[in-house]
Design an enzyme around this catalytic site. Structure first.
Site, PDB file in Angstrom:
ATOM      1  NE  ARG A  29      11.106  -5.862  -0.735  1.00  0.00           N
ATOM      2  CZ  ARG A  29      12.398  -5.707  -0.519  1.00  0.00           C
ATOM      3  NH1 ARG A  29      12.985  -4.886  -0.353  1.00  0.00           N
ATOM      4  NH2 ARG A  29      12.769  -6.930  -0.217  1.00  0.00           N
ATOM      5  CG  LEU A  74      -0.466  -9.268  -0.303  1.00  0.00           C
ATOM      6  CD1 LEU A  74      -1.205 -10.677   0.313  1.00  0.00           C
ATOM      7  CD2 LEU A  74      -0.113  -9.748  -1.541  1.00  0.00           C
ATOM      8  CG  LEU A 115       5.324  -2.415 -12.834  1.00  0.00           C
ATOM      9  CD1 LEU A 115       5.673  -0.873 -13.052  1.00  0.00           C
ATOM     10  CD2 LEU A 115       6.136  -3.334 -13.651  1.00  0.00           C
ATOM     11  CE1 TYR A 153      -2.569   2.346  -3.134  1.00  0.00           C
ATOM     12  CE2 TYR A 153      -3.685   3.742  -4.712  1.00  0.00           C
ATOM     13  CZ  TYR A 153      -2.787   2.679  -4.354  1.00  0.00           C
ATOM     14  OH  TYR A 153      -2.499   1.774  -5.342  1.00  0.00           O
ATOM     15  CE  LYS A 172      -2.598   0.239  -8.782  1.00  0.00           C
ATOM     16  NZ  LYS A 172      -1.687  -0.594  -9.374  1.00  0.00           N
ATOM     17  CE1 TYR A 221      -6.938  -1.554  -2.028  1.00  0.00           C
ATOM     18  CE2 TYR A 221      -6.138   0.592  -1.954  1.00  0.00           C
ATOM     19  CZ  TYR A 221      -6.745  -0.692  -1.299  1.00  0.00           C
ATOM     20  OH  TYR A 221      -7.121  -0.654  -0.129  1.00  0.00           O
TER      21      TYR A 221
HETATM   22  N1  LIG Z   1      -0.520  -5.033  -1.969  1.00  0.00           N
HETATM   23  C1  LIG Z   1      -1.685  -4.660  -2.191  1.00  0.00           C
HETATM   24  O1  LIG Z   1      -2.530  -4.323  -0.982  1.00  0.00           O
HETATM   25  C2  LIG Z   1      -2.298  -4.230  -3.469  1.00  0.00           C
HETATM   26  C3  LIG Z   1      -3.667  -4.224  -3.592  1.00  0.00           C
HETATM   27  C4  LIG Z   1      -3.949  -3.924  -4.925  1.00  0.00           C
HETATM   28  C5  LIG Z   1      -3.250  -3.689  -6.023  1.00  0.00           C
HETATM   29  N2  LIG Z   1      -1.861  -3.883  -5.878  1.00  0.00           N
HETATM   30  C6  LIG Z   1      -1.084  -3.734  -6.857  1.00  0.00           C
HETATM   31  O2  LIG Z   1      -0.514  -4.889  -6.964  1.00  0.00           O
HETATM   32  C7  LIG Z   1       0.679  -4.787  -7.743  1.00  0.00           C
HETATM   33  C8  LIG Z   1       1.945  -5.407  -7.279  1.00  0.00           C
HETATM   34  O3  LIG Z   1       2.374  -4.886  -5.957  1.00  0.00           O
HETATM   35  P1  LIG Z   1       2.517  -5.857  -4.911  1.00  0.00           P
HETATM   36  O4  LIG Z   1       1.488  -5.078  -3.851  1.00  0.00           O
HETATM   37  O5  LIG Z   1       2.422  -7.105  -4.877  1.00  0.00           O
HETATM   38  O6  LIG Z   1       4.024  -5.331  -4.289  1.00  0.00           O
HETATM   39  P2  LIG Z   1       5.409  -5.675  -4.767  1.00  0.00           P
HETATM   40  O7  LIG Z   1       6.341  -5.062  -3.963  1.00  0.00           O
HETATM   41  O8  LIG Z   1       5.500  -7.205  -4.762  1.00  0.00           O
HETATM   42  O9  LIG Z   1       5.585  -5.410  -6.115  1.00  0.00           O
HETATM   43  C9  LIG Z   1       5.962  -3.966  -6.727  1.00  0.00           C
HETATM   44  C10 LIG Z   1       7.019  -4.249  -7.640  1.00  0.00           C
HETATM   45  O10 LIG Z   1       6.887  -3.018  -8.438  1.00  0.00           O
HETATM   46  C11 LIG Z   1       8.286  -2.923  -8.879  1.00  0.00           C
HETATM   47  N3  LIG Z   1       8.570  -1.533  -9.399  1.00  0.00           N
HETATM   48  C12 LIG Z   1       8.665  -0.365  -8.836  1.00  0.00           C
HETATM   49  N4  LIG Z   1       8.957   0.731  -9.578  1.00  0.00           N
HETATM   50  C13 LIG Z   1       9.215   0.014 -10.574  1.00  0.00           C
HETATM   51  C14 LIG Z   1       9.870   0.559 -11.896  1.00  0.00           C
HETATM   52  N5  LIG Z   1       9.818   1.854 -12.177  1.00  0.00           N
HETATM   53  N6  LIG Z   1       9.863  -0.279 -13.073  1.00  0.00           N
HETATM   54  C15 LIG Z   1       9.746  -1.781 -12.806  1.00  0.00           C
HETATM   55  N7  LIG Z   1       9.396  -2.197 -11.628  1.00  0.00           N
HETATM   56  C16 LIG Z   1       9.078  -1.103 -10.587  1.00  0.00           C
HETATM   57  C17 LIG Z   1       8.831  -3.373  -7.578  1.00  0.00           C
HETATM   58  O11 LIG Z   1      10.289  -3.637  -7.618  1.00  0.00           O
HETATM   59  C18 LIG Z   1       8.221  -4.329  -7.182  1.00  0.00           C
HETATM   60  O12 LIG Z   1       8.844  -5.648  -7.537  1.00  0.00           O
HETATM   61  C19 LIG Z   1       0.911  -3.190  -7.816  1.00  0.00           C
HETATM   62  O13 LIG Z   1       0.368  -2.871  -9.143  1.00  0.00           O
HETATM   63  C20 LIG Z   1      -0.038  -2.791  -6.726  1.00  0.00           C
HETATM   64  O14 LIG Z   1      -0.360  -1.362  -7.049  1.00  0.00           O
HETATM   65  C21 LIG Z   1      -1.400  -4.117  -4.465  1.00  0.00           C
END
Ligand SMILES: NC(=O)c1ccc[n+]([C@@H]2O[C@H](COP(=O)([O-])OP(=O)(O)OC[C@H]3O[C@@H](n4cnc5c(N)ncnc54)[C@H](O)[C@@H]3O)[C@@H](O)[C@H]2O)c1
Length: 302
Positions: A231, A228, A129, A190, A198, A180
């Site tokens: 959302r 990726l 998250l 970003y 991060k 990330y």
């Molecule tokens: N998508 C990318 O390109 C990418 C790349 C590298 C790392 N990440 C990391 O992967 C992780 C998951 O993100 P994702 O991209 O799969 O998107 P995602 O939308 O599936 O997940 C993010 C989640 O965080 C939750 N969230 C936000 N604020 C919150 C809070 N205060 N308390 C509890 N939950 C909360 C949201 O409801 C959501 O379910 C994150 O740490 C993100 O930074 C994402």
């Protein structure tokens, strides 16, 4: 044969609200390996997730194989911005998305897990998250409040999760988070202090590995994932460009997909990774290794 066997193990994945993100892909991989899955979901997204599940909108993605379907053992409300319920402002506690959810804090989650399953009853915790209210603003224009909020929700929350949940872990427990590359290289767009969050998450991974390793015998790692269109990432606004850029310039010109991270997470959470802790593992088709953009199509043989 050497297999990833998580039968009899219980995982808590914090940050699952639909089937598009890394948290869901990790849940699926861990479930395929035999683990039972509990998820922690942000209260504003909880009703949506429950509706998706009840209306069968996630049936196809919950399917693990022809005869196996994933189910969530529990879905807990979790706002990772709060260590205890008292920390949450009264106004938020009275908000319609929060008021009937009980104790949605990190300590509340730990207490509920203990009531539901006793101690110890947890083997794997995944922090998937992040939130930065000013993510679209350059760092130079980010307010102190926005910056601290990004670091609080996206990085400090991992410290609190380790502190509160490590005592509930069985021997060999594993903590994992998602980071990330913007922590170490500039990714224009970003913003809002998310790159700083991060960087903190990665540094904390090393310190927590030492402190929680010595105190509780658990492992702490983080996966640095490629871009990726989840959302959360789509909300940042430049995700499609990042996906294209990485595909054109990474050592492996294959599509990068969420299950790549799910599979790496299953390995890192398993006893096969018993000697791995304090690490940042890149799951990004090797993009982090590049120091120069590829000219022309990045196909095999060029
Ligand atoms: N998508 C990318 O390109 C990418 C790349 C590298 C790392 N990440 C990391 O992967 C992780 C998951 O993100 P994702 O991209 O799969 O998107 P995602 O939308 O599936 O997940 C993010 C989640 O965080 C939750 N969230 C936000 N604020 C919150 C809070 N205060 N308390 C509890 N939950 C909360 C949201 O409801 C959501 O379910 C994150 O740490 C993100 O930074 C994402």
């Amino acid at each position: 044969m050497l297999t990833i066997d998580l039968q009899g193990k219980r995982a808590l994945i914090a940050g699952v609200a639909d089937d598009a993100g890394f948290g869901f892909a990790i849940a699926k991989a861990l479930a395929t390996a035999g683990a039972s899955i509990c998820v922690g979901t942000w209260p504003p997204a909880l009703t949506i997730l429950q509706n998706l599940l009840e209306r069968g909108k996630m049936d196809a993605s919950m399917q693990l194989s022809a005869d196996r379907k994933m189910s969530f053992e529990r879905i807990y409300p979790l706002d990772a911005g709060f260590d205890s319920l008292e920390d949450a402002p009264q106004e938020l506690r009275e908000n319609k998305r929060y008021k009937d959810r009980g104790d949605f804090s990190i300590r509340g989650l730990a207490a509920q897990l203990e009531r539901d399953f006793g101690t110890p009853a947890l083997d794997i915790v995944v922090h998937s998250l992040a939130n930065g209210p000013e993510v679209k603003k350059p760092l130079l224009e980010t307010s102190r409040k926005g910056y601290l909020e990004a670091v609080s929700v996206s990085a400090y929350s991992n410290i609190a999760l380790v502190r509160e949940l490590a005592p509930l872990m069985r021997p060999g427990g594993s903590f994992l988070s998602l980071t990330y590359m913007a922590s170490e290289r500039v990714i224009p767009g970003y913003g809002g202090g998310m790159s700083s969050a991060k960087a903190a998450l990665e540094s904390d991974t090393r310190t927590l590995a030492y402190e929680a390793g010595r105190r509780f015998g658990v492992r702490v790692n983080t996966i640095s994932a490629g871009p990726l269109a989840s959302r959360a990432a789509s909300a940042i606004g430049l995700i499609e460009r990042m996906v294209q850029y990485v595909k054109a310039n990474a050592p492996l010109p294959r599509d990068f997909e969420a299950p790549d991270v799910g599979h790496a997470a299953a390995f890192l959470s398993s006893p096969l990774a018993a000697g791995i802790t304090g690490t940042v593992v890149y799951v990004d088709n090797g993009f982090h290794a590049m120091g120069m953009a590829v000219e022309g199509p990045g196909t095999v043989g060029t």
